[in-house]
Scaffold this motif. Structure first.
Motif, PDB file in Angstrom:
ATOM      1  N   LYS A 148       0.829  -1.209   0.000  1.00  0.00           N
ATOM      2  CA  LYS A 148       0.000   0.000   0.000  1.00  0.00           C
ATOM      3  C   LYS A 148       0.863   1.258   0.000  1.00  0.00           C
ATOM      4  CE  LYS A 148      -4.260  -1.569   2.128  1.00  0.00           C
ATOM      5  NZ  LYS A 148      -5.241  -1.069   1.179  1.00  0.00           N
ATOM      6  N   LEU A 149       1.901   1.236   0.811  1.00  0.00           N
ATOM      7  CA  LEU A 149       2.753   2.410   0.974  1.00  0.00           C
ATOM      8  C   LEU A 149       3.608   2.685  -0.263  1.00  0.00           C
ATOM      9  CD1 LEU A 149       3.490   4.517   3.132  1.00  0.00           C
ATOM     10  CD2 LEU A 149       5.299   2.985   3.885  1.00  0.00           C
ATOM     11  N   LYS A 150       4.109   1.656  -0.887  1.00  0.00           N
ATOM     12  CA  LYS A 150       5.043   1.793  -2.018  1.00  0.00           C
ATOM     13  C   LYS A 150       4.445   1.315  -3.341  1.00  0.00           C
ATOM     14  CE  LYS A 150       8.577   2.919   0.657  1.00  0.00           C
ATOM     15  NZ  LYS A 150       9.317   4.152   0.546  1.00  0.00           N
ATOM     16  N   LYS A 151       3.145   1.419  -3.474  1.00  0.00           N
ATOM     17  CA  LYS A 151       2.440   0.883  -4.640  1.00  0.00           C
ATOM     18  C   LYS A 151       3.013   1.381  -5.966  1.00  0.00           C
ATOM     19  CE  LYS A 151      -2.134   0.255  -6.540  1.00  0.00           C
ATOM     20  NZ  LYS A 151      -3.558   0.332  -6.311  1.00  0.00           N
ATOM     21  N   GLU A 152       3.245   2.677  -6.065  1.00  0.00           N
ATOM     22  CA  GLU A 152       3.742   3.263  -7.325  1.00  0.00           C
ATOM     23  C   GLU A 152       5.094   2.682  -7.724  1.00  0.00           C
ATOM     24  OE1 GLU A 152       1.937   5.357  -9.227  1.00  0.00           O
ATOM     25  OE2 GLU A 152       0.347   5.067  -7.750  1.00  0.00           O
ATOM     26  N   GLU A 153       5.940   2.394  -6.752  1.00  0.00           N
ATOM     27  CA  GLU A 153       7.267   1.842  -7.031  1.00  0.00           C
ATOM     28  C   GLU A 153       7.222   0.342  -7.297  1.00  0.00           C
ATOM     29  OE1 GLU A 153       9.911   2.841  -3.769  1.00  0.00           O
ATOM     30  OE2 GLU A 153       8.813   4.709  -3.491  1.00  0.00           O
ATOM     31  N   LEU A 154       6.351  -0.366  -6.579  1.00  0.00           N
ATOM     32  CA  LEU A 154       6.355  -1.825  -6.629  1.00  0.00           C
ATOM     33  C   LEU A 154       5.579  -2.414  -7.797  1.00  0.00           C
ATOM     34  CD1 LEU A 154       5.902  -2.629  -2.843  1.00  0.00           C
ATOM     35  CD2 LEU A 154       8.007  -2.691  -4.183  1.00  0.00           C
ATOM     36  N   GLN A 155       4.488  -1.792  -8.194  1.00  0.00           N
ATOM     37  CA  GLN A 155       3.643  -2.382  -9.237  1.00  0.00           C
ATOM     38  C   GLN A 155       4.384  -2.647 -10.549  1.00  0.00           C
ATOM     39  OE1 GLN A 155       0.867  -3.938  -9.017  1.00  0.00           O
ATOM     40  NE2 GLN A 155       0.591  -3.408  -6.876  1.00  0.00           N
ATOM     41  N   PRO A 156       5.195  -1.714 -11.049  1.00  0.00           N
ATOM     42  CA  PRO A 156       5.927  -2.024 -12.294  1.00  0.00           C
ATOM     43  C   PRO A 156       6.906  -3.187 -12.131  1.00  0.00           C
ATOM     44  CG  PRO A 156       5.986   0.331 -11.855  1.00  0.00           C
ATOM     45  CD  PRO A 156       5.401  -0.313 -10.645  1.00  0.00           C
ATOM     46  N   VAL A 157       7.565  -3.260 -10.987  1.00  0.00           N
ATOM     47  CA  VAL A 157       8.523  -4.340 -10.729  1.00  0.00           C
ATOM     48  C   VAL A 157       7.795  -5.676 -10.682  1.00  0.00           C
ATOM     49  CG1 VAL A 157      10.151  -5.281  -9.032  1.00  0.00           C
ATOM     50  CG2 VAL A 157      10.112  -2.825  -9.492  1.00  0.00           C
ATOM     51  N   ILE A 158       6.691  -5.713  -9.948  1.00  0.00           N
ATOM     52  CA  ILE A 158       5.923  -6.953  -9.818  1.00  0.00           C
ATOM     53  C   ILE A 158       5.335  -7.366 -11.169  1.00  0.00           C
ATOM     54  CG2 ILE A 158       3.873  -7.980  -8.761  1.00  0.00           C
ATOM     55  CD1 ILE A 158       4.536  -6.259  -6.254  1.00  0.00           C
ATOM     56  N   ALA A 159       4.815  -6.422 -11.916  1.00  0.00           N
ATOM     57  CA  ALA A 159       4.231  -6.729 -13.224  1.00  0.00           C
ATOM     58  C   ALA A 159       5.287  -7.293 -14.177  1.00  0.00           C
ATOM     59  CB  ALA A 159       3.587  -5.485 -13.818  1.00  0.00           C
ATOM     60  N   GLU A 160       6.472  -6.708 -14.169  1.00  0.00           N
ATOM     61  CA  GLU A 160       7.555  -7.194 -15.039  1.00  0.00           C
ATOM     62  C   GLU A 160       7.973  -8.606 -14.647  1.00  0.00           C
ATOM     63  OE1 GLU A 160      12.219  -6.169 -15.774  1.00  0.00           O
ATOM     64  OE2 GLU A 160      10.848  -4.471 -15.545  1.00  0.00           O
ATOM     65  N   ARG A 161       8.116  -8.825 -13.351  1.00  0.00           N
ATOM     66  CA  ARG A 161       8.497 -10.165 -12.882  1.00  0.00           C
ATOM     67  C   ARG A 161       7.407 -11.194 -13.198  1.00  0.00           C
ATOM     68  NH1 ARG A 161      11.525 -10.212  -7.049  1.00  0.00           N
ATOM     69  NH2 ARG A 161      13.118  -8.664  -7.503  1.00  0.00           N
ATOM     70  N   TYR A 162       6.146 -10.784 -13.093  1.00  0.00           N
ATOM     71  CA  TYR A 162       5.060 -11.723 -13.381  1.00  0.00           C
ATOM     72  C   TYR A 162       5.035 -12.074 -14.868  1.00  0.00           C
ATOM     73  CZ  TYR A 162       0.607 -14.121 -13.138  1.00  0.00           C
ATOM     74  OH  TYR A 162      -0.375 -15.081 -13.205  1.00  0.00           O
ATOM     75  N   ALA A 163       5.282 -11.103 -15.711  1.00  0.00           N
ATOM     76  CA  ALA A 163       5.328 -11.377 -17.154  1.00  0.00           C
ATOM     77  C   ALA A 163       6.437 -12.377 -17.470  1.00  0.00           C
ATOM     78  CB  ALA A 163       5.537 -10.080 -17.928  1.00  0.00           C
TER      79      ALA A 163
END
Length: 87
Positions: A23-38
């Protein structure tokens, strides 16, 4: 005579560290998580395996990233957890 209460109760427990971190770092984490999931999905498709559901994968990656964070970030997350718990 007792009456059975079927009204669902709101959970009052604190969120987990990884939840507060997301929740706190959503803007930073979402691109990283999305790339890793892809990458994960592509690897699973190559190996003809079923990819992990996104929410489970997101939880796993958030836990890993949180564990690697500095103590100052962990303290920030703890403060955020306390603030949200009191709301």
């Amino acid at each position: 005579m007792e009456v059975l209460d079927l009204v669902p109760r709101r959970q009052t427990g604190k969120m987990h560290h990884f939840q507060a971190y997301l929740k706190l770092k959503k803007e930073e984490l979402q691109p990283v998580i999305a790339e890793r999931y892809a990458t994960h999905k592509a690897a699973c498709l190559e190996d003809d395996e079923q990819p992990m559901p996104f929410i489970k994968f997101q939880t796993k990656v958030a836990q890993e990233l949180f564990a690697a964070e500095s103590q100052s970030v962990k303290d920030e997350v703890d403060a955020f957890k306390e603030l949200k718990f009191r709301e």
